[in-house]
Design a protein around this motif. Structure first.
Motif, PDB file in Angstrom:
ATOM      1  N   GLY A   1       0.826  -1.222  -0.030  1.00 15.68           N
ATOM      2  CA  GLY A   1       0.051   0.090  -0.141  1.00 15.68           C
ATOM      3  C   GLY A   1       0.915   1.406   0.083  1.00 15.68           C
ATOM      4  N   ILE A   2       1.826   1.297   0.798  1.00 14.45           N
ATOM      5  CA  ILE A   2       2.914   2.192   0.838  1.00 14.45           C
ATOM      6  C   ILE A   2       3.550   2.694  -0.561  1.00 14.45           C
ATOM      7  N   GLY A   3       4.010   1.482  -1.204  1.00 16.72           N
ATOM      8  CA  GLY A   3       4.669   1.323  -2.472  1.00 16.72           C
ATOM      9  C   GLY A   3       3.828   1.872  -3.721  1.00 16.72           C
ATOM     10  N   LEU A   4       2.379   1.575  -3.387  1.00 16.44           N
ATOM     11  CA  LEU A   4       1.739   2.292  -4.450  1.00 16.44           C
ATOM     12  C   LEU A   4       1.407   3.521  -4.418  1.00 16.44           C
ATOM     13  N   LEU A   5       1.813   4.292  -3.356  1.00 16.36           N
ATOM     14  CA  LEU A   5       1.898   5.830  -3.227  1.00 16.36           C
ATOM     15  C   LEU A   5       2.993   6.531  -3.474  1.00 16.36           C
ATOM     16  N   ILE A   6       4.013   5.720  -3.681  1.00 15.79           N
ATOM     17  CA  ILE A   6       5.438   6.301  -4.017  1.00 15.79           C
ATOM     18  C   ILE A   6       5.628   6.167  -5.373  1.00 15.79           C
ATOM     19  N   PRO A   7       5.650   7.026  -6.521  1.00 20.90           N
ATOM     20  CA  PRO A   7       5.895   6.835  -7.997  1.00 20.90           C
ATOM     21  C   PRO A   7       6.855   5.971  -8.279  1.00 20.90           C
ATOM     22  N   ARG A   8       7.909   6.003  -7.672  1.00 20.64           N
ATOM     23  CA  ARG A   8       9.173   5.372  -8.254  1.00 20.64           C
ATOM     24  C   ARG A   8       8.923   3.982  -7.792  1.00 20.64           C
ATOM     25  N   LEU A   9       8.205   3.523  -6.692  1.00 19.64           N
ATOM     26  CA  LEU A   9       8.018   1.951  -6.265  1.00 19.64           C
ATOM     27  C   LEU A   9       6.670   1.547  -6.720  1.00 19.64           C
ATOM     28  N   ALA A  10       5.605   2.220  -7.453  1.00 19.89           N
ATOM     29  CA  ALA A  10       4.343   1.965  -7.696  1.00 19.89           C
ATOM     30  C   ALA A  10       4.351   0.489  -8.404  1.00 19.89           C
TER      31      ALA A  10
END
Length: 139
Positions: free
Chosen positions: A73-82
């Motif tokens: 969920g956090i990763g989805l909110l970080i463009p580089r990690l999405a």
């Protein structure tokens, strides 16, 4: 009347347009994973404990699943990690689909299947950033 020429859209412009559209379900899924799915598993909400008892793998698996959901969920909110997060979450959804079909309630397998389709669209749309990220980790 003047003749106007229409510029053909580039693939990059199309990806940017799709990315803007995908932000809505991406944010909604991130909030769902964080608030409604991951955190209840981590704090030991009664229905989460009961579900993982039913699955039969032990409560350690509830914690692992909760951590993966919160991280995704956090990763989805970080463009580089999405894109990377979405790819990982496809795997989690495959496990959820299998568990629903074989252990819990087959009709509920439709929800993680729908989520997996959205995660696949996000992962596909961000495949170039994901490739760049993975290559930078190799260096």
């Amino acid at each position: 009347m003047s003749a106007q020429t229409v510029q053909p859209r580039t693939a990059a412009a199309d990806r940017r347009t799709v990315r803007k559209v995908l932000w809505v379900p991406q944010i909604l899924l991130a909030v769902f994973l964080l608030v409604a799915s991951g955190l209840p598993k981590l704090v030991g909400q009664a229905d989460a404990v009961e579900t993982f008892d039913l699955i039969g793998w032990g409560q350690w698996f509830r914690y692992v699943t909760g951590v993966i959901e919160v991280a995704g969920g956090i990763g989805l909110l970080i463009p580089r990690l999405a894109g990377l997060a979405a790819t990982g979450l496809i795997g989690l959804m495959a496990g959820a689909i299998t568990t629903q079909l074989l252990v819990i309630e087959p009709a509920w397998a439709l929800m993680p299947a729908a989520f997996a389709v959205v995660f696949a669209a996000i992962a596909w749309n961000r495949r170039y950033e994901t490739r760049e990220l993975l290559q930078s980790l190799k260096r």
